[in-house]
Design a protein around this motif. Sequence first.
Motif: not given
Length: 132
Positions: A71-75, A107-108, A127-128
């Motif tokens: 998912d995009m949790e880091p953003d 992305w994570q 993190v990707i």
Amino acid sequence: MPHTLSRFCVAFVAASLSSVRAVQAEATDYAFELIETTYPVSDQAVLTLRLTDQRNQQPVEGAIIFATRVDMEPDGMAMMASQITALPTETAGQYRFATDLSMEGNWQLSVAAKVQGEAETVQTRIVIEVQE
């Protein structure tokens, strides 16, 4: 004499159980790492994780991966998640997954696994970076 023998048996079993506990590793003795951490936007991305026993730096085969999420949790967009599917691999200690990295950003990858013979769950969040 029977009372002494039973106390000896209880002491022996207790000592044996405590030594068994000491042999088991902790979840922190294992580490997942993503072989590549930067990917292009793609609906056919293949993520490859390596699982290593930190005590001897050996690859860990046969781990049971039971929870995965991308998912995009880091953003700040945890609701922006993609389906993730396990793929076969021929390399010891590597675990491959297909996913859709549909947009640029961070992305994570979250993974939980059981290592055979260990009581604790090995977990990681990596993190990707996805670029156009």
